[in-house]
Design a protein around this motif. Sequence first.
Motif, PDB file in Angstrom:
ATOM      1  N   ALA A 161       0.855  -1.083  -0.121  1.00 23.44           N
ATOM      2  CA  ALA A 161      -0.083  -0.044  -0.123  1.00 23.44           C
ATOM      3  C   ALA A 161       0.942   1.158  -0.088  1.00 23.44           C
ATOM      4  O   ALA A 161       0.942   1.854   0.824  1.00 23.44           O
ATOM      5  CB  ALA A 161      -0.890   0.059   1.172  1.00 23.44           C
ATOM      6  N   TYR A 185      -3.135   0.437   6.150  1.00 22.18           N
ATOM      7  CA  TYR A 185      -4.008  -0.579   5.657  1.00 22.18           C
ATOM      8  C   TYR A 185      -4.617  -1.329   6.949  1.00 22.18           C
ATOM      9  O   TYR A 185      -4.065  -1.397   7.849  1.00 22.18           O
ATOM     10  CB  TYR A 185      -3.141  -1.558   4.914  1.00 22.18           C
ATOM     11  CG  TYR A 185      -3.898  -3.074   4.457  1.00 22.18           C
ATOM     12  CD1 TYR A 185      -5.147  -2.897   3.960  1.00 22.18           C
ATOM     13  CD2 TYR A 185      -3.285  -4.018   4.680  1.00 22.18           C
ATOM     14  CE1 TYR A 185      -5.746  -4.000   3.712  1.00 22.18           C
ATOM     15  CE2 TYR A 185      -3.995  -5.464   4.486  1.00 22.18           C
ATOM     16  CZ  TYR A 185      -5.173  -5.453   3.781  1.00 22.18           C
ATOM     17  OH  TYR A 185      -5.791  -6.505   3.141  1.00 22.18           O
ATOM     18  N   THR A 240      -5.654   0.837  -5.978  1.00 25.06           N
ATOM     19  CA  THR A 240      -6.077  -0.538  -5.126  1.00 25.06           C
ATOM     20  C   THR A 240      -6.748  -1.402  -6.155  1.00 25.06           C
ATOM     21  O   THR A 240      -7.609  -1.088  -7.077  1.00 25.06           O
ATOM     22  CB  THR A 240      -7.198  -0.027  -4.172  1.00 25.06           C
ATOM     23  OG1 THR A 240      -8.255   0.170  -4.754  1.00 25.06           O
ATOM     24  CG2 THR A 240      -6.783   0.921  -3.207  1.00 25.06           C
ATOM     25  N   GLY A 267     -11.449  -2.030   0.318  1.00 20.88           N
ATOM     26  CA  GLY A 267      -9.964  -1.671   0.196  1.00 20.88           C
ATOM     27  C   GLY A 267      -9.928  -0.099  -0.613  1.00 20.88           C
ATOM     28  O   GLY A 267      -9.116   0.662  -0.129  1.00 20.88           O
ATOM     29  N   ALA A 293      -8.403   3.230   1.474  1.00 20.74           N
ATOM     30  CA  ALA A 293      -7.350   4.052   0.901  1.00 20.74           C
ATOM     31  C   ALA A 293      -7.677   5.621   0.858  1.00 20.74           C
ATOM     32  O   ALA A 293      -6.859   6.353   1.040  1.00 20.74           O
ATOM     33  CB  ALA A 293      -6.766   3.474  -0.481  1.00 20.74           C
TER      34      ALA A 293
END
Length: 489
Positions: A337, A425, A366, A432, A436
Amino acid sequence: MKLSIKDTQDLNADTTLIPLDQNSALPETLNRLAVAWGIAPAILHKEFKADNSEVFAHRKGEARYFLLGLGKDPGYAETLRACRSFSHKFKQKLNAQLTVDLLTCPPRNPEQAAEAVANGLLLGTYQIGAFKSEKTEEHPLASADAALTLVSGENIAKAARTGMAVAETQMRIFDLVNAPSNKKLPTDLGAWAIESGRTYGYRVEVWDKKKIVDTGLHALLAVNQGSAFPPAFIIMEYVPEGGSPKGKIAVVGKGVTFDTGGLSIKPAANMHLMKSDMGGAAAVLGAMETAAKLKLPVHLIGIVPSTENSVDALAVKPSDVIDSYSGKTIEVIDTDAEGRLILADGLFYAVRHFQPDILIDLATLTGSAVRTFGYHAAALFANNDALAEQLTKAGDKVGERVWRLPIWDVYKEDIKSDIADVRNYSGRPTAGAIGAAKFLEAFIDNHPAWAHLDIAGVAFNDSEFATQKSATAFGIRLLIEYFENFANN
Ligand code: BES
Ligand code: ZN
Ligand code: ZN
């Protein structure tokens, strides 16, 4: 490609492209063409339905005609798609002169159609084999003596020129994104920007590692720790003549030239696709160049933090706590990430240093965005409804779809760290793309008009140019459309 505009059909043209809508006048139009060409109308009706990108070819003496279907009620995106596909598929049969007849089936919006036609025909000339030792034959419309004539009753020259100008930059960006990571180090992105700024008249500054260390872009440096190549921080500014009465827009793009995942290493199967992890940077570079070239009346800031995300003894490790330019500390749960880490510094720098009225970032951020929308739309996040609406509308018009997802504070849970200010994360395979976006939100210094586009699914995609996925230049046209609307409203 030279461009000329005529207001009557040129009977001497050797190759004429006739785009046709699926509208109520189609049967009558086909009748007329069939009679003029000396073929039975029934045959033409059967062979050509004007579906989008459908082509009917006819030769009469020396003259050659192509009917190009645009489908029902075609807008900018549909016209562009059909012209691009035609230009690419029929390159063997074309020559350097092409006349496009916009009189036989006059488009509802002639300027928009002219821009889309010019853009699509030029994009169709793109050739992907930059590193082949044997060069593929040049597309006739890409040759030095290529000449495009648009026949229309309207004043469409400026629009057609815009379409060509955008396509030229889009193709330069295709090359950049399609290039492998060993041919585009972060410093190469910097060199690209400097050259572009020099050519089109905008200011470019590229920071080397020392300047990045001195300034304290710690999150960018943390991602760069595992790479053999130095990072780059690219700052671009385009100020229109006379300034911009509407204010300033900052665009920030993720410039990861290759994403191995770092120590949280990615599986091998699709890792090669990660040369495209600078797709956000590409959109920003392309939009800056295009805006300057078109002399749009809007003040723009472009920021690209760039590094590779690689593996090394010095690489940042899961559990490491790093600093950031904002002063917030970050617990790195997953080194894959990494995009949000470098954007954290890019966003905070853009806000603190330039105080933009609008802040937009673009990033191949992502896998979650890909699982949500597949390869058909980018995920949009925004803390400002008007901005979200304007970006959605711009994307719809140009055929670069974005769809909004929420950033409710319930998702703040996902970035809560026990030992640092935030973590990168949640450790869970849920929401996800939203997680982010929540992370990025922590680094915009409470800016009231911020939008984040997660372009992971759309920056690198299937197309007629290649057997594998390749660059789309997603975002350039959308941003240009948005900038134009921003300036005019
Ligand atoms: N560059 C990737 C995201 C990506 C995935 C882009 C597929 C294009 C296609 C990004 O850096 C990444 O690896 N994200 C991880 C984050 C996770 C570890 C929290 C992801 O989405 O799996
Ligand atoms: Zn990653
Ligand atoms: Zn990445």
